[in-house]
Design a protein around this motif. Structure first.
Motif, PDB file in Angstrom:
ATOM      1  N   SER A 162       1.026  -1.271  -0.039  1.00 35.95           N
ATOM      2  CA  SER A 162       0.039   0.193   0.002  1.00 35.95           C
ATOM      3  C   SER A 162       0.794   1.347  -0.013  1.00 35.95           C
ATOM      4  CB  SER A 162      -1.079  -0.092   1.372  1.00 35.95           C
ATOM      5  OG  SER A 162      -0.238  -0.159   2.286  1.00 35.95           O
ATOM      6  N   LYS A 163       1.935   1.444   0.781  1.00 36.26           N
ATOM      7  CA  LYS A 163       2.651   2.635   0.850  1.00 36.26           C
ATOM      8  C   LYS A 163       3.451   2.772  -0.301  1.00 36.26           C
ATOM      9  CE  LYS A 163       3.224   2.008   5.951  1.00 36.26           C
ATOM     10  NZ  LYS A 163       4.166   2.173   7.035  1.00 36.26           N
ATOM     11  N   GLN A 164       3.512   1.725  -1.379  1.00 35.41           N
ATOM     12  CA  GLN A 164       4.455   2.148  -2.582  1.00 35.41           C
ATOM     13  C   GLN A 164       3.625   2.723  -3.704  1.00 35.41           C
ATOM     14  OE1 GLN A 164       6.048  -1.976  -1.129  1.00 35.41           O
ATOM     15  NE2 GLN A 164       6.576  -1.778  -3.241  1.00 35.41           N
ATOM     16  N   PHE A 165       2.172   2.750  -3.713  1.00 36.16           N
ATOM     17  CA  PHE A 165       1.331   3.050  -4.673  1.00 36.16           C
ATOM     18  C   PHE A 165       1.211   4.650  -4.833  1.00 36.16           C
ATOM     19  CE2 PHE A 165      -0.349  -1.056  -4.246  1.00 36.16           C
ATOM     20  CZ  PHE A 165      -0.496  -1.487  -5.414  1.00 36.16           C
ATOM     21  N   ARG A 166       1.172   4.936  -5.988  1.00 32.63           N
ATOM     22  CA  ARG A 166       0.891   6.331  -6.475  1.00 32.63           C
ATOM     23  C   ARG A 166      -0.031   6.478  -7.512  1.00 32.63           C
ATOM     24  NH1 ARG A 166       5.516  10.250  -9.610  1.00 32.63           N
ATOM     25  NH2 ARG A 166       5.648   8.130 -10.700  1.00 32.63           N
ATOM     26  N   TYR A 167      -1.307   7.127  -7.466  1.00 34.72           N
ATOM     27  CA  TYR A 167      -2.191   7.295  -8.344  1.00 34.72           C
ATOM     28  C   TYR A 167      -2.125   8.558  -8.928  1.00 34.72           C
ATOM     29  CZ  TYR A 167      -7.182   8.151  -9.761  1.00 34.72           C
ATOM     30  OH  TYR A 167      -8.371   8.586 -10.024  1.00 34.72           O
ATOM     31  N   VAL A 168      -2.389   8.361 -10.294  1.00 27.84           N
ATOM     32  CA  VAL A 168      -2.351   9.593 -11.076  1.00 27.84           C
ATOM     33  C   VAL A 168      -3.918   9.694 -11.817  1.00 27.84           C
ATOM     34  CG1 VAL A 168      -1.423  10.834 -13.186  1.00 27.84           C
ATOM     35  CG2 VAL A 168       0.037   9.358 -11.395  1.00 27.84           C
ATOM     36  N   HIS A 169      -4.602  10.765 -11.686  1.00 28.19           N
ATOM     37  CA  HIS A 169      -5.789  11.014 -12.266  1.00 28.19           C
ATOM     38  C   HIS A 169      -5.411  11.497 -13.765  1.00 28.19           C
ATOM     39  CE1 HIS A 169      -9.663  13.534 -13.138  1.00 28.19           C
ATOM     40  NE2 HIS A 169      -9.591  12.371 -13.671  1.00 28.19           N
ATOM     41  N   ALA A 170      -5.324  10.961 -14.670  1.00 28.56           N
ATOM     42  CA  ALA A 170      -5.094  11.401 -16.166  1.00 28.56           C
ATOM     43  C   ALA A 170      -5.245  10.465 -17.000  1.00 28.56           C
ATOM     44  CB  ALA A 170      -3.647  12.187 -16.133  1.00 28.56           C
ATOM     45  N   ILE A 171      -5.177  10.896 -18.228  1.00 30.88           N
ATOM     46  CA  ILE A 171      -5.027   9.987 -19.464  1.00 30.88           C
ATOM     47  C   ILE A 171      -3.546   9.819 -19.836  1.00 30.88           C
ATOM     48  CG2 ILE A 171      -5.303   9.783 -22.162  1.00 30.88           C
ATOM     49  CD1 ILE A 171      -7.819  11.210 -21.796  1.00 30.88           C
ATOM     50  N   ALA A 172      -2.979   8.429 -19.871  1.00 33.96           N
ATOM     51  CA  ALA A 172      -1.757   8.380 -20.214  1.00 33.96           C
ATOM     52  C   ALA A 172      -1.488   8.650 -21.722  1.00 33.96           C
ATOM     53  CB  ALA A 172      -1.225   7.035 -19.802  1.00 33.96           C
ATOM     54  N   SER A 173      -0.597   9.259 -22.240  1.00 30.37           N
ATOM     55  CA  SER A 173      -0.639   9.488 -23.867  1.00 30.37           C
ATOM     56  C   SER A 173       0.886   9.964 -23.900  1.00 30.37           C
ATOM     57  CB  SER A 173      -1.561  10.667 -23.924  1.00 30.37           C
ATOM     58  OG  SER A 173      -1.540  10.902 -25.458  1.00 30.37           O
ATOM     59  N   ASP A 174       1.110  10.431 -25.254  1.00 25.47           N
ATOM     60  CA  ASP A 174       2.255  10.979 -25.624  1.00 25.47           C
ATOM     61  C   ASP A 174       2.662  12.281 -25.468  1.00 25.47           C
ATOM     62  OD1 ASP A 174       0.553  11.642 -27.725  1.00 25.47           O
ATOM     63  OD2 ASP A 174       1.614  10.803 -29.409  1.00 25.47           O
ATOM     64  N   GLN A 175       1.696  13.011 -24.832  1.00 27.43           N
ATOM     65  CA  GLN A 175       1.849  14.501 -24.814  1.00 27.43           C
ATOM     66  C   GLN A 175       1.310  14.995 -23.155  1.00 27.43           C
ATOM     67  OE1 GLN A 175       0.251  17.272 -27.926  1.00 27.43           O
ATOM     68  NE2 GLN A 175      -0.099  15.448 -28.926  1.00 27.43           N
ATOM     69  N   ASN A 176       1.961  15.992 -22.662  1.00 25.35           N
ATOM     70  CA  ASN A 176       1.485  16.456 -21.291  1.00 25.35           C
ATOM     71  C   ASN A 176       0.520  17.694 -21.810  1.00 25.35           C
ATOM     72  OD1 ASN A 176       3.210  14.800 -19.378  1.00 25.35           O
ATOM     73  ND2 ASN A 176       4.810  15.976 -20.356  1.00 25.35           N
ATOM     74  N   ARG A 177      -0.674  17.680 -21.590  1.00 27.40           N
ATOM     75  CA  ARG A 177      -1.660  18.610 -21.562  1.00 27.40           C
ATOM     76  C   ARG A 177      -2.626  18.570 -20.684  1.00 27.40           C
ATOM     77  NH1 ARG A 177      -4.462  17.251 -27.345  1.00 27.40           N
ATOM     78  NH2 ARG A 177      -5.298  19.441 -27.069  1.00 27.40           N
ATOM     79  N   ASP A 178      -2.959  20.121 -20.316  1.00 24.76           N
ATOM     80  CA  ASP A 178      -3.841  20.421 -19.230  1.00 24.76           C
ATOM     81  C   ASP A 178      -5.185  19.886 -19.173  1.00 24.76           C
ATOM     82  OD1 ASP A 178      -1.730  21.867 -17.693  1.00 24.76           O
ATOM     83  OD2 ASP A 178      -2.143  23.529 -18.827  1.00 24.76           O
TER      84      ASP A 178
END
Length: 281
Positions: A112-128
């Motif tokens: 449990s202590k090793q997890f990092r959750y990211v709310h996003a679409i994984a893709s080939d660009q960083n976009r807001d």
């Protein structure tokens, strides 16, 4: 936005159904009103037995230093295994309605202590902000592609590259285990983790590969397979862990294999033959 799951407590009231994942003591929380959640209840958390079989073998035998699950959904794949205590585990999903279920499951996992959750679409660009379509009947069919006649909710979410989440110091000469299940966006995700794949000494991953779905979305499957073949050794995942290598000419061999095994929707990617030898031990 990034959340460290071990630090984020679940609040409020949610209609959570608890499952113990078959073959483990690990908890999985789902929404029984969601068709994906109902399927997981029916199959005791193992709705993709081929992938689970390979994933657990990879986690056990490769002893990964880094773990990534893009398109984690309820987390039934990543939660089915146990990982080395030093390995950071990054899980990514664009459907924010699944967050309370997923975070509760992560919080009760042995790592449990090793997890990092990211709310996003994984893709080939960083976009807001990019458009994401949530299938309101079956969460697992949600996609960055338009859902056509299906009932859906259109939302705006950020998109991120895996390379932007994992620094070079974390990746250099390490062993990476990854899973990509992003409804046809796997090629974009792989392009967005090219540095990571280059820097890691060893890498293995399971990706969704549904040929009919990819064709329907206009993906050039021949070019996609060529891209994969230049970077990995490719294996179709059969029953009970049976692996069949897909070699050049990739499109011809893939068409032949999937015609014989139409229920196969996944590929195993390995960076080197040594990785596969470790899996077979």
């Amino acid at each position: 936005m990034i959340y460290h799951a071990a630090w984020h407590l679940i609040g409020g009231k949610y209609d959570m159904h608890k499952i113990t994942i078959l073959g483990t003591k690990h908890s999985l929380y789902v929404n029984a009103a969601d068709l994906k959640g109902a399927s997981l209840i029916k199959y005791k958390g193992r709705s993709q037995p081929r992938v689970v079989y390979i994933w657990r073998a990879l986690a056990s035998r490769l002893k990964p230093d880094l773990v990534i699950d893009a398109g984690v959904n309820y987390g039934e794949i990543v939660l089915s295994a146990v990982y080395p205590a030093h390995a950071p585990i990054t899980v990514i999903d664009a459907n924010d309605s699944l967050r309370p279920y997923l975070l509760r499951s992560l919080r009760e996992h042995p790592n449990s202590k090793q997890f990092r959750y990211v709310h996003a679409i994984a893709s080939d660009q960083n976009r807001d902000s990019v458009t994401f379509y949530i299938d309101t009947a079956r969460s697992g069919d949600s996609s960055a592609y338009h859902l056509g006649d299906k009932a859906f909710e259109e939302v705006k979410v950020p998109s991120v590259t895996v390379d932007s989440l994992i620094g070079s110091s974390e990746a250099q000469d390490k062993t990476l285990l990854f899973k990509l299940d992003v409804e046809g966006y796997e090629w974009q995700v792989l392009r967005g983790m090219s540095r990571l794949l280059e820097e890691c000494r060893e890498a293995a991953g399971c990706i969704e590969f549904n040929m009919s779905y990819l064709k329907d979305k206009g993906v050039d499957i021949g070019a996609y397979l060529q891209f994969l073949g230049e970077r990995f050794r490719l294996y179709a995942i059969g029953h009970a862990g049976k692996l069949t290598e897909i070699k050049a000419p990739y499109l011809e061999q893939a068409n032949a294999y999937f015609a014989e095994d139409p229920s196969c929707n996944d590929l195993l990617l390995v960076k080197s033959a040594d990785t596969l030898n470790r899996l077979k031990r």
